[in-house]
Design an enzyme around this catalytic site. Structure first.
Site, short mmCIF file in Angstrom:
data_model
loop_
_atom_site.label_atom_id
_atom_site.label_comp_id
_atom_site.label_asym_id
_atom_site.label_seq_id
_atom_site.Cartn_x
_atom_site.Cartn_y
_atom_site.Cartn_z
N TYR A 113 6.07 -3.14 19.26
CA TYR A 113 6.50 -3.71 17.98
C TYR A 113 6.93 -5.17 18.17
O TYR A 113 6.50 -6.07 17.45
CB TYR A 113 7.66 -2.87 17.39
CG TYR A 113 8.35 -3.54 16.23
CD1 TYR A 113 7.69 -3.74 15.02
CD2 TYR A 113 9.67 -4.00 16.35
CE1 TYR A 113 8.33 -4.37 13.96
CE2 TYR A 113 10.31 -4.63 15.30
CZ TYR A 113 9.64 -4.82 14.11
OH TYR A 113 10.26 -5.45 13.06
N SER A 138 11.85 -10.87 13.80
CA SER A 138 12.89 -9.91 14.18
C SER A 138 13.62 -10.36 15.43
O SER A 138 13.01 -10.93 16.36
CB SER A 138 12.24 -8.55 14.44
OG SER A 138 13.16 -7.67 15.02
N ASN A 151 0.83 -1.22 0.00
CA ASN A 151 0.00 0.00 0.00
C ASN A 151 0.86 1.27 0.00
O ASN A 151 0.34 2.36 0.13
CB ASN A 151 -0.98 0.01 1.18
CG ASN A 151 -0.28 0.12 2.53
OD1 ASN A 151 0.95 0.09 2.61
ND2 ASN A 151 -1.05 0.23 3.60
N ASN A 183 15.50 6.43 12.70
CA ASN A 183 15.62 5.88 14.06
C ASN A 183 16.88 5.05 14.19
O ASN A 183 17.40 4.86 15.28
CB ASN A 183 14.44 4.94 14.35
CG ASN A 183 13.11 5.64 14.24
OD1 ASN A 183 12.91 6.66 14.88
ND2 ASN A 183 12.22 5.11 13.42
N LYS A 241 5.41 -8.95 16.75
CA LYS A 241 6.17 -10.00 16.04
C LYS A 241 6.05 -11.33 16.79
O LYS A 241 5.90 -12.39 16.17
CB LYS A 241 7.65 -9.59 15.90
CG LYS A 241 7.88 -8.44 14.91
CD LYS A 241 7.62 -8.87 13.48
CE LYS A 241 7.73 -7.72 12.50
NZ LYS A 241 7.33 -8.06 11.13
P1 NAD Z 1 9.78 -1.18 5.09
O1 NAD Z 1 8.90 -0.26 5.87
O2 NAD Z 1 10.79 -0.59 4.20
O3 NAD Z 1 8.87 -2.20 4.26
C1 NAD Z 1 7.59 -2.60 4.67
C2 NAD Z 1 6.67 -2.50 3.45
O4 NAD Z 1 5.35 -2.89 3.85
C3 NAD Z 1 6.58 -1.08 2.90
O5 NAD Z 1 6.73 -1.09 1.50
C4 NAD Z 1 5.17 -0.63 3.30
O6 NAD Z 1 4.63 0.30 2.38
C5 NAD Z 1 4.43 -1.96 3.29
N1 NAD Z 1 3.23 -1.96 4.11
C6 NAD Z 1 3.07 -1.46 5.37
N2 NAD Z 1 1.81 -1.66 5.79
C7 NAD Z 1 1.16 -2.31 4.79
C8 NAD Z 1 -0.19 -2.77 4.63
N3 NAD Z 1 -1.09 -2.62 5.61
N4 NAD Z 1 -0.51 -3.40 3.49
C9 NAD Z 1 0.40 -3.55 2.50
N5 NAD Z 1 1.67 -3.12 2.59
C10 NAD Z 1 2.05 -2.50 3.73
O7 NAD Z 1 10.47 -2.15 6.16
P2 NAD Z 1 11.64 -3.21 5.94
O8 NAD Z 1 12.83 -2.72 6.69
O9 NAD Z 1 11.78 -3.57 4.54
O10 NAD Z 1 11.05 -4.42 6.79
C11 NAD Z 1 10.31 -5.47 6.19
C12 NAD Z 1 9.82 -6.42 7.27
O11 NAD Z 1 10.94 -6.91 8.01
C13 NAD Z 1 8.89 -5.77 8.31
O12 NAD Z 1 7.88 -6.69 8.63
C14 NAD Z 1 9.79 -5.51 9.49
O13 NAD Z 1 9.07 -5.52 10.71
C15 NAD Z 1 10.74 -6.69 9.41
N6 NAD Z 1 12.07 -6.43 10.02
C16 NAD Z 1 12.78 -5.32 9.64
C17 NAD Z 1 14.00 -5.06 10.24
C18 NAD Z 1 14.79 -3.82 9.88
O14 NAD Z 1 15.63 -3.41 10.69
N7 NAD Z 1 14.61 -3.19 8.73
C19 NAD Z 1 14.53 -5.95 11.19
C20 NAD Z 1 13.76 -7.07 11.53
C21 NAD Z 1 12.53 -7.30 10.94
C1 WQD Z 2 21.96 0.10 16.59
C2 WQD Z 2 22.97 0.62 17.60
C3 WQD Z 2 22.01 2.10 19.23
C4 WQD Z 2 20.98 5.31 16.41
C5 WQD Z 2 16.32 -1.81 15.71
C6 WQD Z 2 15.03 -2.35 16.23
C7 WQD Z 2 14.95 -3.82 15.93
C8 WQD Z 2 15.22 -4.13 14.45
C9 WQD Z 2 16.46 -3.46 13.96
C10 WQD Z 2 13.14 -4.31 13.28
C11 WQD Z 2 22.45 0.66 19.04
C12 WQD Z 2 23.01 2.84 18.37
C13 WQD Z 2 21.42 4.13 17.00
C14 WQD Z 2 21.69 6.51 16.67
C15 WQD Z 2 23.23 5.26 18.05
N1 WQD Z 2 14.16 -3.64 13.62
N2 WQD Z 2 22.53 4.11 17.80
N3 WQD Z 2 22.81 6.43 17.48
O1 WQD Z 2 18.08 -0.77 18.11
O2 WQD Z 2 19.63 -2.63 17.37
O3 WQD Z 2 17.40 -2.45 16.39
O4 WQD Z 2 16.43 -2.06 14.32
O5 WQD Z 2 12.79 -5.41 13.63
O6 WQD Z 2 13.67 -4.21 16.31
O7 WQD Z 2 14.94 -2.13 17.62
O8 WQD Z 2 19.09 -0.79 15.78
O9 WQD Z 2 20.10 0.88 14.31
O10 WQD Z 2 18.50 1.65 16.10
O11 WQD Z 2 20.73 0.80 16.76
O12 WQD Z 2 24.22 5.26 18.78
O13 WQD Z 2 21.33 7.59 16.20
O14 WQD Z 2 23.26 1.99 17.27
O15 WQD Z 2 22.08 2.54 20.56
O16 WQD Z 2 23.53 0.37 19.88
P1 WQD Z 2 18.57 -1.65 17.05
P2 WQD Z 2 19.55 0.70 15.66
#
Ligand code: NAD
Ligand code: WQD
Length: 345
Positions: free
Chosen positions: A155, A131, A35, A204, A159
């Site tokens: 969050y 995650s 979306n 973030n 998961k």
């Molecule tokens: P992202 O936000 O770049 O991608 C998510 C995609 O889902 C986006 O394109 C968004 O538009 C789409 N989306 C959101 N809500 C939707 C809905 N209701 N219907 C259809 N599409 C929708 O995030 P990403 O970093 O590519 O992460 C992908 C997946 O991996 C997520 O589920 C995230 O929780 C998980 N994940 C990400 C990380 C990370 O650090 N990036 C780490 C662990 C797990």
């Molecule tokens: C990495 C390190 C921070 C920002 C997050 C989510 C996790 C997963 C991956 C989705 C840490 C430090 C960060 C900054 C910093 N996402 N930091 N200055 O927290 O390990 O994981 O993303 O599933 O759920 O929590 O990743 O990149 O935020 O942080 O010093 O401006 O960098 O303290 O040690 P994190 P991050």
């Protein structure tokens, strides 16, 4: 290698777009349902450009929401879907604390709708984006999949709930083939620099913040904590190149499609930890740019160190990471430099 028709939810996002590229290059046919809540169709246009016209002909895009059964029906109708890769979801920890109901709605209710549509369309093979956030403050590092599930924010709770729902579904009847992949810290970009991570607003996460400082969009980086019990006092994480992660999905799909009923729960990480200060140094080296930074107080909710034990994925998928921190920085920089404002550049 067998090729299949796949539904990719959230395929326009950061990890989804890189995985689409790898899956198209492997010969699969894709229907992406997104979306564009946190992405732009431009990422998929660039994926199509990168793979070339022949492979791009195997990519269809359906704009729609995973919470809407009509949208799901349209996506399933676009191809005879054999397996789903489910990336769609919301992923910002802080936002999830402020808006938990939205996170439960998209991540949990959305996954439930998707599973119901899979049942209706006789598709029972699923790869789910889980995650490492599930592990909360880990008791032991490196972290094995058997470690306690103790998320510390909404969050993470969503998961954990989806993983639990998948276990219940897998146990309910024969025929399910499911992989929950627990990603550690995905970073970097495709080496072409044409696709990459494009967060909206202030990032973030560490890596996109660094790349935006390097390109001049932000002035200074804050290092959250210099007093962690780690070798240099800054936080340690297991960073994984997004191309390695994409290849992990290809490997998981292959194992699911070639095997019988199964429920796999696997860490996808490198098994190597790097501190924030190490990442800054590696990025400065790769980009030739200084990253001005200040060490400030710890961020609430952070752990000192999270590093995967990736040996189960190596054993069951025959997959391991091949790209190190220098390549993550090189490719992430190539993307940010060529696209200083992301896809809006
Ligand atoms: P992202 O936000 O770049 O991608 C998510 C995609 O889902 C986006 O394109 C968004 O538009 C789409 N989306 C959101 N809500 C939707 C809905 N209701 N219907 C259809 N599409 C929708 O995030 P990403 O970093 O590519 O992460 C992908 C997946 O991996 C997520 O589920 C995230 O929780 C998980 N994940 C990400 C990380 C990370 O650090 N990036 C780490 C662990 C797990
Ligand atoms: C990495 C390190 C921070 C920002 C997050 C989510 C996790 C997963 C991956 C989705 C840490 C430090 C960060 C900054 C910093 N996402 N930091 N200055 O927290 O390990 O994981 O993303 O599933 O759920 O929590 O990743 O990149 O935020 O942080 O010093 O401006 O960098 O303290 O040690 P994190 P991050």
């Amino acid at each position: 290698m067998s090729v299949a028709h796949l539904l990719i939810t959230g395929g326009a996002g950061f990890i989804g777009s890189h995985t689409c590229l790898v899956l198209l290059e492997a010969g699969h046919s894709l229907v992406v349902l997104d979306n564009f809540a946190n992405s732009s169709p431009e990422s998929l246009r660039r994926v199509a450009e990168l793979v070339g016209a022949n492979a791009a002909a195997r990519l269809q895009v359906v704009e729609g929401d995973i919470r809407c059964s009509t949208d799901l029906d349209r996506a399933f109708a676009a191809g005879s879907i054999e397996a789903v890769v489910h990336f769609a979801g919301l992923k910002a920890v802080g936002e999830s604390v402020a808006e938990p109901l939205r996170y439960w709605d998209v991540n949990v209710a959305g996954s439930r709708c998707l599973l119901a549509a899979m049942v209706a369309h006789h598709c029972r093979t699923l790869v789910f984006s889980s995650s490492a956030t599930l592990y909360g403050y880990p008791e032991q590092v490196p972290i094995q999949e058997t470690a306690p599930i103790q998320p510390i924010n909404p969050y993470g709770h969503t998961k954990a709930a989806v993983e639990r729902m998948l276990q219940d579904v897998a146990a309910s009847e024969a025929g399910w083939r499911i992989a929950s992949l627990r990603y550690f810290n995905p970073v970097g970009a495709h080496p072409s620099g044409h696709i990459g991570e494009d967060p909206s607003g202030i990032p973030n996460n560490l890596f996109p913040f660094i790349t935006q400082v390097a390109v001049g969009r932000r002035e200074r980086l804050q290092v959250f904590g210099g007093d962690w019990p780690t070798p240099d006092g800054s936080g340690v994480r297991d960073y994984i190149h997004v191309m390695d992660l994409a290849e992990g999905h290809l490997a998981a799909l292959q194992v699911l499609l070639n095997g019988g009923d199964q429920l796999l729960t696997l860490n996808l990480g490198s098994g190597r930890g790097h501190s924030v200060l190490e990442v800054i140094a590696a990025f400065q080296e790769a980009s030739g740019r200084a990253i001005p930074h200040d060490v400030v107080a710890r961020r609430a909710g952070d752990a000192a160190e999270t590093v995967a034990d990736p040996s189960l994925a190596a054993e069951l998928l025959g997959w391991r990471t091949t790209r190190g921190l220098a390549e993550m920085c090189r490719d992430g920089w190539a993307w940010q430099q060529a696209n200083p404002n992301g896809y809006a550049s």
